[in-house]
Design an enzyme around this catalytic site. Structure first.
Site, PDB file in Angstrom:
ATOM      1  N   ARG A  89     -12.268 -18.961   5.798  1.00 54.93           N
ATOM      2  CA  ARG A  89     -10.676 -18.891   6.503  1.00 54.93           C
ATOM      3  C   ARG A  89     -11.748 -18.832   8.392  1.00 54.93           C
ATOM      4  O   ARG A  89     -10.821 -20.166   8.448  1.00 54.93           O
ATOM      5  CB  ARG A  89      -9.603 -18.043   6.266  1.00 54.93           C
ATOM      6  CG  ARG A  89      -9.174 -17.257   4.842  1.00 54.93           C
ATOM      7  CD  ARG A  89      -7.630 -16.535   5.335  1.00 54.93           C
ATOM      8  NE  ARG A  89      -7.340 -17.066   4.036  1.00 54.93           N
ATOM      9  CZ  ARG A  89      -6.288 -16.185   3.931  1.00 54.93           C
ATOM     10  NH1 ARG A  89      -6.144 -14.859   4.612  1.00 54.93           N
ATOM     11  NH2 ARG A  89      -5.417 -16.544   2.755  1.00 54.93           N
TER      12      ARG A  89
ATOM     13  N   ALA B 144       0.928  -1.174  -0.267  1.00 53.27           N
ATOM     14  CA  ALA B 144       0.056   0.224  -0.158  1.00 53.27           C
ATOM     15  C   ALA B 144       0.860   0.783   0.026  1.00 53.27           C
ATOM     16  O   ALA B 144       1.147   2.540  -0.816  1.00 53.27           O
ATOM     17  CB  ALA B 144      -1.101   0.163   1.745  1.00 53.27           C
TER      18      ALA B 144
ATOM     19  N   SER C 141       0.660 -21.001   2.716  1.00 57.24           N
ATOM     20  CA  SER C 141      -0.327 -20.571   1.771  1.00 57.24           C
ATOM     21  C   SER C 141      -1.711 -21.228   1.812  1.00 57.24           C
ATOM     22  O   SER C 141      -2.302 -22.335   1.192  1.00 57.24           O
ATOM     23  CB  SER C 141      -0.103 -20.438   0.401  1.00 57.24           C
ATOM     24  OG  SER C 141      -0.582 -19.929  -0.667  1.00 57.24           O
TER      25      SER C 141
END
Length: 646
Positions: A338, A45, A285
């Protein structure tokens, strides 16, 4: 109670961002040269924002506490980045990405922000390809996609298991181009310690040179916070050891509201804790859930035998394996969001079916290897398998991986409006540092998407709307009384810390506090535990300021002083997280109150009372913060109980 003005544009949802850009105020090129912008943080960002703003002609000062922006924690996001390109032609669209994000966040995100995120997602891929990011490609040369949790389409672009690294190198290249051309002045090994407010507007920061210990003053017509999340509050997390909340916490104390601090994401595929002296956890991952199947033994006696070392997972026959996600959620299977996958793993382990130490389940690739061949699995996930083998000393091509949920991402953060401005004029928060796009649970592969969306395609537009009024504002000398006061606050805090000279190290406090956070404010919470947390954390905070020991000097390199400042902030934040979780009497996404669950153990929302963003206002040392509510209104989707079974 202050009414939060989210500044959401009028008009149809799909037209809001287009109309905003068409009517926003602009700063012409010659005036941009007169304006200075401070960007704190140089991850995805911060680096993308710094590069973009400098490319437009603004003068940018970028600060990072590492020795290089390439060491930002963004590098650890392995699995991929979402976009609604619909290259696989499987039914994806901007609206579907928007809907999946709202649903995945359990209907606790702001509609307008999420739709904008879905809109600009496609631009991000084009931008990164132009920068040379080596996304995976199909045989014919087209960009490849894979699936992630919470979606029934393949929309995740990836660079093997190194997506975050490759995207960060792209943003870093853009940033360093501007450093070389003079548009960005880069301050490495500098940490922001305070915000300077002049006449109600953010006008600069106080930073510490981490090498020399020197306290520095820096002016900016606007300040942008891009310092990531606060997962390290729990000590053990998937975050880099240096990841912290201090910049966000200091602006909270200066008047920026902190929104939804209780919304913390538990990632289901983490290497389990393996020792009392472990300093961090390693993420495997989510992309592994594309081809890996999650299971535990069906029989408790088999689980007990595995824990005792009498059986290996490969000894368990197929019919004796419980692929519990596929059994419970047939429509999504191993690709449920998740929070759902994490709670399901905890439930199986709590019921006595866990493996390893009892707090682990299996992630098995035998089916994929038999179906695709080992070479295909190796091409897709090879570096992840290698990392697992180095840590665990077991070959995941032959033996199933062991995984267990762990603290990962934080959906809460600084409250911002549609323009990404905080409640302090001229102060912005982007990326994981703000609360805006993920609701109560972030979908996998959306962190990279939000960070780059904010930096490349949102902030460069919205910040001009504010700076258009500042073109006649002269640069300050930093000798003004507001800079004096802000520096004095920091000097006093550092002196106090250095003079305590107690008996306990910073890490010992952080570890003890983090374990309490996990036990009381972790994957499952209840009223009794949260009330205990509030009283316990208050005692810990008082003890910290009486008995901490910091070796070394303040006017030189001193990592223990750096950590002390950050841990002091973590402890205060922990109190706010417990307070926020206590007031939210419902379960939603990553916030799971044991008192509020359905008959089959799923999160039970209370839309009539809690469909709001909870933004907390700091009222002073030792005083209770004030809760402000931004009501969430859904005009374009039907709010419903999440269902991943069909």
């Amino acid at each position: 109670m202050t009414k939060l003005n989210s500044k959401i544009p009028q008009g149809p949802l799909a037209d809001k961002w287009t109309n905003y850009k068409a009517t926003q105020r602009l700063v012409n090129p010659s005036n941009k040269r007169k304006l200075d912008i401070i960007v704190v943080g140089t991850g995805l960002a911060g680096a993308s924002a710094s590069a973009s703003l400098a490319e437009m002609g603004f003068n940018v000062k970028a600060f990072c506490y590492q020795d290089s922006p390439r060491r930002a924690h963004s590098i650890a996001a392995q699995g991929g980045i979402n976009a609604a390109k619909n290259y696989p032609n499987d039914g994806d669209s901007i609206y579907r990405l928007f809907y999946d994000t709202i649903k995945g966040g359990d209907y606790r995100a702001r509609e307008a922000n999420v739709h904008r995120l879905a809109e600009v997602s496609n631009l991000i891929i084009d931008q990164c390809v132009a920068q040379g990011v080596p996304f995976a490609r199909e045989y014919g040369g087209m960009l490849d996609n894979r699936s992630f949790g919470g979606a029934q389409v393949s929309r995740t672009f990836y660079a093997r298991g190194q997506t975050g690294q490759q995207l960060l190198l792209g943003a870093y290249s853009a940033l360093m181009r501007q450093v070389h051309s003079g548009g960005v002045k880069l301050y490495t090994r500098h940490e922001m310690l305070n915000l300077v407010i002049v006449d109600g507007k953010a006008r600069g920061i106080i930073a510490r040179n981490l090498v020399t210990g020197e306290i520095e003053r820096h002016f900016g017509h606007a300040v942008v916070i891009a310092t990531g999340g606060y997962g390290n509050t729990f000590f053990l997390s998937t975050n880099a050891m240096g990841s912290n909340v201090s910049a966000a916490w200091q602006i909270f104390k200066k008047g920026a509201y902190f929104a939804n601090p209780a919304y913390v994401q538990i990632h289901p595929t983490c290497i389990p804790v393996h020792g009392d002296y472990q300093s961090k956890l390693t993420l495997m991952s989510e992309s592994l859930r594309n081809d890996g199947r999650i299971w535990v033994p069906k029989k408790k006696e088999d689980a007990e035998a595995i824990r005792a070392g009498k059986l290996k997972p490969t000894d368990i026959k197929e019919e004796d394996r419980d692929y519990y996600l596929e059994r419970r959620y047939p429509a999504f299977g191993n690709l449920v969001p998740r929070d759902v996958a994490s709670r399901a793993a905890k439930e199986r382990c709590d019921a006595g079916y866990g493996v390893g130490s009892g707090l682990a389940v299996y992630l098995d690739f035998s089916d994929a290897i038999n179906r695709l061949g080992k070479h295909v699995v190796e091409e897709r996930y090879g570096n992840l398998f290698q990392m697992y083998e180095k840590i665990v000393d077991d070959d995941p091509y032959k033996t199933p991986m062991m995984i267990y949920p762990a603290i990962h991402y934080t959906m809460g953060g600084i409250w911002v409006d549609y323009e990404l401005m905080t409640s302090i004029p001229g102060l912005y928060a982007i990326g994981e540092a703000n609360f805006s796009d993920h609701g109560a649970n972030r979908l996998g592969a959306s962190a990279l998407m939000q960070g780059l969306a904010d930096g490349y395609f949102v902030l460069p537009y919205t910040i001009q709307n504010y700076l258009a009024d500042d073109i006649q504002t002269p640069r300050m000398t930093t000798k003004e009384k507001e800079f004096d006061a802000a520096e004095a606050e920091i000097t006093s805090r550092i002196d106090t810390l250095m003079n305590i000279n107690g008996k306990h190290s910073v890490d010992s406090y952080h570890r003890k506090f983090g374990l309490k956070m996990w036990d009381l404010v972790g994957m499952a919470r209840n009223k009794e535990g949260l009330e205990e947390a509030l009283s316990t954390f208050k005692e810990m905070r008082e003890s910290f300021w009486k008995d901490i020991k910091i070796p070394g000097k303040k006017d030189s390199l001193n990592p223990e002083l750096e950590k002390a400042n950050r841990v002091a902030d973590f402890i205060e934040l922990g109190e706010l997280m417990a307070r926020d979780a206590l007031q939210r009497q419902e379960s939603c996404g990553g916030h799971f109150r044991e008192e509020f669950q359905t008959e089959d153990g799923e999160a039970q929302r209370n839309d009539s009372d809690f469909m709001f963003v909870g933004a907390w206002e700091y009222t002073g040392e030792g005083k209770e913060p004030i809760l402000h509510k931004e009501e969430l209104v859904y005009e374009n989707i039907k709010v419903a109980q999440r269902n991943y079974k069909k």
